[in-house]
Design an enzyme around this catalytic site. Structure first.
Site, PDB file in Angstrom:
ATOM      1  N   GLU A 123      28.203  66.568  10.347  1.00  0.00           N
ATOM      2  CA  GLU A 123      27.707  65.240   9.957  1.00  0.00           C
ATOM      3  C   GLU A 123      28.140  64.231  11.007  1.00  0.00           C
ATOM      4  O   GLU A 123      29.306  64.200  11.388  1.00  0.00           O
ATOM      5  CB  GLU A 123      28.265  64.875   8.569  1.00  0.00           C
ATOM      6  CG  GLU A 123      28.050  63.438   8.132  1.00  0.00           C
ATOM      7  CD  GLU A 123      26.585  62.999   8.145  1.00  0.00           C
ATOM      8  OE1 GLU A 123      25.741  63.691   7.550  1.00  0.00           O
ATOM      9  OE2 GLU A 123      26.294  61.945   8.773  1.00  0.00           O
ATOM     10  N   CYS A 183      39.965  43.267  -3.956  1.00  0.00           N
ATOM     11  CA  CYS A 183      40.584  44.596  -3.868  1.00  0.00           C
ATOM     12  C   CYS A 183      40.616  45.158  -2.456  1.00  0.00           C
ATOM     13  O   CYS A 183      41.372  46.081  -2.199  1.00  0.00           O
ATOM     14  CB  CYS A 183      39.929  45.577  -4.838  1.00  0.00           C
ATOM     15  SG  CYS A 183      38.236  46.023  -4.421  1.00  0.00           S
ATOM     16  N   CYS A 196      32.577  40.692  -7.241  1.00  0.00           N
ATOM     17  CA  CYS A 196      33.268  39.974  -6.157  1.00  0.00           C
ATOM     18  C   CYS A 196      33.121  40.711  -4.832  1.00  0.00           C
ATOM     19  O   CYS A 196      33.544  40.220  -3.801  1.00  0.00           O
ATOM     20  CB  CYS A 196      34.738  39.695  -6.493  1.00  0.00           C
ATOM     21  SG  CYS A 196      35.933  40.887  -5.865  1.00  0.00           S
ATOM     22  N   HIS A 225      12.545  61.132 -10.206  1.00  0.00           N
ATOM     23  CA  HIS A 225      11.153  60.907 -10.591  1.00  0.00           C
ATOM     24  C   HIS A 225      10.648  61.990 -11.525  1.00  0.00           C
ATOM     25  O   HIS A 225      11.053  63.159 -11.430  1.00  0.00           O
ATOM     26  CB  HIS A 225      10.271  60.879  -9.331  1.00  0.00           C
ATOM     27  CG  HIS A 225      10.552  59.701  -8.450  1.00  0.00           C
ATOM     28  ND1 HIS A 225      10.091  58.443  -8.740  1.00  0.00           N
ATOM     29  CD2 HIS A 225      11.277  59.589  -7.300  1.00  0.00           C
ATOM     30  CE1 HIS A 225      10.505  57.597  -7.791  1.00  0.00           C
ATOM     31  NE2 HIS A 225      11.233  58.276  -6.914  1.00  0.00           N
ATOM     32  N   SER A 238      15.092  63.521  -6.055  1.00  0.00           N
ATOM     33  CA  SER A 238      14.740  64.298  -7.248  1.00  0.00           C
ATOM     34  C   SER A 238      14.575  65.773  -6.908  1.00  0.00           C
ATOM     35  O   SER A 238      14.904  66.646  -7.703  1.00  0.00           O
ATOM     36  CB  SER A 238      13.427  63.781  -7.842  1.00  0.00           C
ATOM     37  OG  SER A 238      13.342  62.384  -7.790  1.00  0.00           O
TER      38      SER A 238
END
Lengths: 430, 487, 131
Positions: free
Chosen positions: B31, B445, B440, B49, B345
């Site tokens: 990747e 965080c 937010c 779908h 899907s």
């Protein structure tokens, strides 16, 4: 378990002042619940000076201002649970409220209280809510997040910075980051005027030759991984970008200082009705919400400009909570007059007054919707003008106040309302 | 030497990896980004779908319906959120009703069950906040919504647990047959490595044409078709309960309005054909179009409740269908290309189909110790009080709330970082446990999650990223760390 | 003669001040509404001063930095020098509000003082020993 007399949600300036005044008015079992690891709230990261002129008659920094209240709360032995997040507030109508909270030490806390003061403060408007188009790289921070990183954690969010929004936090951060060696390239403001104090424009921008671009906004954000620049455009009178005015400024950071939003998710769960204008609870003269025994103060009620006003308001909320607990103000006639803001007045707090329950005088805070000069504010009960107030200049950024007199409301009937409105150019010399 | 190298850790790559992990094979997933689910899989409509849209007889029609049918079991096995909320295709004119009927007929041919046309008062009963100008709609009860992040992550984790290797931040630069073509393929990476493998699965999203065209004379051409979206606050989430499509046009299914499995409301996508395969930026015009067209279906859509907007690129192949299977002139090179809608899907069914083909080619045996189930990260926000108590007792970190908007605890974040294919960045944490996904948008965080990432991964604070190398969040410290003093 | 245009910072009116310094050094302020404005204009031109706030590195503290300020306002031209002095400073926890961390910063006569309490970090691992 025996219910607390009072649980205060939030240990910032509002929560501390409310708890202190409630204790001083004789409330015994008080608990403050604070989500951060120390009390004081956002003051802890506001290391600049300018706090406390009204309250203490001297200029303090945020942490110094906070410590005075923290010490007082400690001296009054008011317990405060830190690192504790309140998850739910419920009111089953029995008069006792359920508070569900959580932390590492106690795990899940299921508490009850006869009275609650909401003092959760506010949050900043994020990028998404501003609908700034472009990529979603690292380097976009709200001014408050950057303030926390720099002032409390000693971290720098960027080196070359553009700030959108000229609210005070943005201005303060422009100076702060400059002093720490960053280059603040511009502050862009959507409106034709700044929302910040003149003092901050001078001492945070002009002192460091940072340009303030009024009537400008960010119309594109560049950089896939880290911000590489922004496109600024001039906007027209309706705040729409004017094609052809685009200028690209290279930077690695965009700070957003575009307004604060009262944080009322818990109030909502409790069934507190909120004002669409302030984003905070609608309250009566006692700063009590529509849920009996639930009071609100500070930035969760409406966004304040000065912390001194937060402390003052919160102290009143604490006092009213104490009176509620003593059941002193349960009242006979008990009708309520709405305060209706009109013609240039955006909102008032409180939104309603029960003449029978108010003290001899009542402080009403309000904000206007635009910059006005040479204006008069009229307060009327029905058709009768009961008070006027002259202002040479008035701006949305500055919270205003007036004092209602109980005597002036003596003739009020339940169908009346109090109207506050503004007229500009009363001397015709605009 | 690998048996299979899969290029791309999106939802199809991970679905194939998970299915291949049933076999006794050495499988590696490459990747280019720092995490799974970083391309098309992370920025789409999050819809499962029903399957009425694709032309009968196409791969899209076949795999959509097959994939849809797998979702209930798969979401249970792998513990990710999936809701069969039903979808509606609305039309605004009487004259369009024949088109709805046509769509229903197409759905029937594709094997979609339960389709029916709804008119008159029944429309408002089904979905009260729909526009009054909706004259009729096609009700598709099998339509659903899913969390595409958690679905992809679940597939990847399960593959990893069953022995699949994942390598991130690794870009494939070239693919060539080995000197002896019988042996397979050489994969060159931007790290200067040359990996050999018997089979290649090309699940590279918008780049799948590039890799196919390196090895096959049967050229593919993938156009990145940008779709912009707006995500609305959970306060708006209850406005509608079904996924609402407008009658489809030539470039897709138009602007839809849908609840998400997490309770938000989502509106989008636009459809704009581009040449730049990295142009995931939103535009002022696109965002305006999203709201404007969304309001045609749901007029009360509160644009002011937008909490974020984003754009994704659909991998749209010139022939308008999925390209699945071994390239005719490149034995051992399997395409999983042109996966635009309904790719999400179809992904589970594509995974089964391609894994079977690859396994047959390699004459692979099934494992005896394959574990087909996976348990997700505990979700404190949705847990009952009893479950919360138990979690905190097990680990007090589950009592420490980090993200206040979405009630995400330190325990969940640590869990997300430590598990197989775990989170390595702020966005990685966000996709797994929703810290920073709320109203937010991580204002409160982010510094705390950054600190946890730094601590858990034992990295320099300045090395913490938003989404991998180049997206470092901090540029320095205000004060030098000089340990020139002692206690 | 020198003319400077300033915005008064004393109140939200934000009067536009014109401050003229003639060759003899006499300063005249116009455009002000009140005496505070005149005073401000004169001071900004003759001796502008600022309070500086920043942070100082703390070792072994609950926080990595402690907030500080100058005990009085300092000449505007000395801000950079004071910041340099603050930057090179580091202290050990505990630090208490009001502690003087640096006397006479950059020769301004102002002290750099702590504006926050930073307690010592309790040692992370309680030492255990065999009995």
């Amino acid at each position: 378990m025996k219910p607390y007399d009072l649980i205060v949600i939030g240990g910032g300036p509002a929560g501390l002042a409310a708890a202190i005044s409630a204790r001083e008015a004789g409330v015994k079992e008080i608990l403050i619940l604070e989500r951060d690891n120390e009390p004081g709230g956002i003051l802890n990261q506001c290391i600049h000076n300018g706090f406390g002129l009204h309250t203490f008659g001297e200029e303090l920094t945020g942490p110094e201002y906070a410590i005075r209240f923290i010490e007082q709360a400690k001296a009054l032995q008011i317990p405060c649970k830190l690192n504790t997040m309140v998850l739910d507030l419920q009111d089953d109508g029995s008069g006792v409220k359920q508070v569900t909270a959580m932390n590492r030490q106690d795990g899940l806390l299921e508490l009850t209280a006869r009275c609650i003061i909401l003092a959760m403060g506010c949050r900043e408007r994020p990028r998404g809510a501003l609908n700034i188009p472009g990529f979603r790289p690292a380097g976009v921070y709200t001014a408050g997040t950057a303030q926390r990183l720099v002032n409390m954690e000693g971290r720098m969010p960027g080196k070359e910075i553009v700030i959108l929004g000229s609210g005070d936090i943005g201005l303060i951060m422009a100076r702060r980051l400059t002093l720490e060696g960053a280059k603040v390239k511009a502050v862009a403001e959507l409106m034709p005027y700044s929302g910040g104090l003149a003092r901050n424009i001078v001492q945070c921008l002009e002192d460091y030759q940072i340009p303030l671009l009024l009537s400008h906004t960010v119309t594109d954000l560049h950089g896939k991984d880290r911000v590489t620049g922004v496109t600024l455009s001039q906007v027209d009178a309706n705040s729409r970008p004017i094609p052809g005015t685009e200028q690209e400024i290279s930077c690695d950071t965009l700070l957003l200082s575009c307004g604060l939003l009262p944080e009322n998710e818990l109030s909502d769960k409790l069934g507190v009705s909120l004002s669409p204008v302030t984003g905070g609870p609608e309250v009566n003269e006692s700063l009590e919400t529509n849920v009996p025994g639930v009071f609100a103060c500070g930035n969760v009620l409406h966004v304040h400009d000065l912390v001194d006003y937060v402390s003052e308001e919160a102290a009143r909320a604490g006092l009213h909570a104490a009176q509620y607990l003593k059941e002193k103000k349960r009242d006979s006639r008990d009708f309520s007059l709405p305060i209706c803001p009109k013609d240039g007045i955006r909102y008032t707090v409180p939104q309603t007054v029960r003449p029978d329950c108010m003290d001899d005088t009542l402080l009403v805070r309000f904000r206007v919707g635009a910059v006005y000069s040479d204006c008069r504010i009229f307060v009327s009960l029905g058709d009768t003008c009961i008070q006027t107030l002259y202002k040479k200049k008035i701006a949305p950024g500055e919270m205003q106040q007036l004092t209602l007199k109980k005597a002036d409301l003596a003739a009020a009937s339940p169908s009346d309302s109090i109207i506050i409105r503004l007229e500009e150019n009363v001397h015709g010399n605009a | 030497m690998y048996d299979v190298i899969i290029i791309g850790a999106g939802v199809t790559g991970c679905a194939i990896a998970r299915e291949l992990s049933r076999y006794q094979l050495r499988v590696l997933v490459l990747e280019k980004e720092e995490d799974v689910c970083c391309g098309t899989s992370k920025a789409n409509s999050a819809i499962i779908h029903a399957g009425h849209d694709a032309t009968p007889g196409t791969q899209k029609a076949k795999f959509n319906v097959l994939g849809n049918a797998m979702m209930d079991e798969l979401s249970q096995e792998l513990d990710f959120p999936f809701v069969r909320n039903g979808s509606l295709v609305v039309c605004f004119e009487e004259a369009q009703i024949p088109k709805l009927e046509e769509l229903m007929e197409r759905g029937r041919q594709n094997g979609v069950e339960g389709l029916r046309i709804v008119r008159g008062e029944q429309i408002q009963k089904l979905e009260p906040n729909l526009s009054d100008s909706v004259t009729a709609l096609l009700f598709c009860p099998t339509g659903g919504i899913v969390c595409p992040f958690l679905m992809t992550i679940a597939l990847a984790e399960n593959a990893a647990v069953n022995g699949t290797q994942f390598r991130f931040d690794t870009k494939v630069t070239q693919i060539r047959p080995t000197d002896n073509p019988q042996e397979g393929w050489q994969i060159f990476t931007d790290a200067g490595e040359v990996l050999t493998t018997r089979c290649v699965v090309n699940a590279a999203g918008v780049y799948a044409d590039v890799f196919n065209n390196m090895v096959s004379a049967r050229k593919l051409s993938i156009t990145p078709r940008r779709g912009e979206y707006q995500l609305l606050d959970k306060k708006a989430g209850a406005l509608i309960s079904h996924t609402i499509f407008q009658l489809p046009g030539p470039k897709g299914k138009g602007i839809l309005v849908t609840p998400t499995v997490h309770g938000n409301l989502m509106v989008g996508p636009t459809a704009q054909d581009l040449t730049d395969k990295e142009a995931v930026n939103t535009t002022a015009a696109g965002l305006a179009e999203v709201m404007e067209k969304g309001r045609q279906s749901v007029p009360s859509l509160p644009g002011r409740m937008t909490i974020t907007s984003f754009a994704g690129l659909r991998a749209s192949e010139a022939e308008k269908d999925f390209v699945l299977g071994e390239a005719p002139d490149a034995p051992g090179f399997f395409n999983c290309a042109g996966i635009d809608s309904p790719g999400l899907s179809a992904a589970p069914a594509i995974g089964v189909y391609l894994a079977k083909q690859v396994a047959q080619t390699l004459r692979a045996e099934k494992k005896t110790d394959f574990c087909g189930t996976r348990k997700g990260i505990p979700n404190v926000a949705q847990a009952t009080l009893q479950e919360r108590k138990a979690l905190i007792q097990q680990d007090p970190a589950y009592g420490n709330v980090i993200c206040r908007c979405e009630t995400v605890t330190e325990g969940e974040i640590i869990n997300a970082i430590r598990r197989p294919c775990g989170a390595r960045s702020l966005d990685g944490v966000k996709r797994r446990v929703r810290a920073g996904m709320g109203r937010c948008q991580s204002g409160f965080c982010a510094p705390k999650v950054m600190e946890i990432l730094q601590r858990e991964r034992d990295i320099d604070p300045l090395a913490v990223t938003k989404h991998g190398p180049g997206s470092e969040l901090l540029t320095g410290t205000t004060r030098e760390d000089r340990e020139d003093e002692t206690v | 003669m020198e003319t400077r245009n300033l915005i008064c910072i004393n109140c939200p009116l934000g009067c536009s001040l014109t401050v003229v310094t003639d060759d003899a050094g006499n300063v005249t302020v116009s455009g002000n509404t009140c005496q505070k404005g005149a005073d401000y204009g004169r001071k900004e031109v003759t001796n502008p001063t600022r309070i500086v706030t920043s942070t100082v590195r703390v070792h072994h503290g609950r926080l990595p930095v402690v907030s500080v300020k100058t005990s009085s306002d300092i000449p505007k031209g000395k801000i950079r020098a004071v910041m340099d002095a603050i930057r090179s400073l580091s202290v050990s926890a505990p630090v208490a509000v009001g502690d003087i961390l640096l006397p006479d910063a950059a020769g301004t006569g102002a002290n750099v003082i702590a504006t926050k309490n930073v307690e010592k970090l309790a040692s992370e691992i309680q030492g255990s020993y065999d009995t």
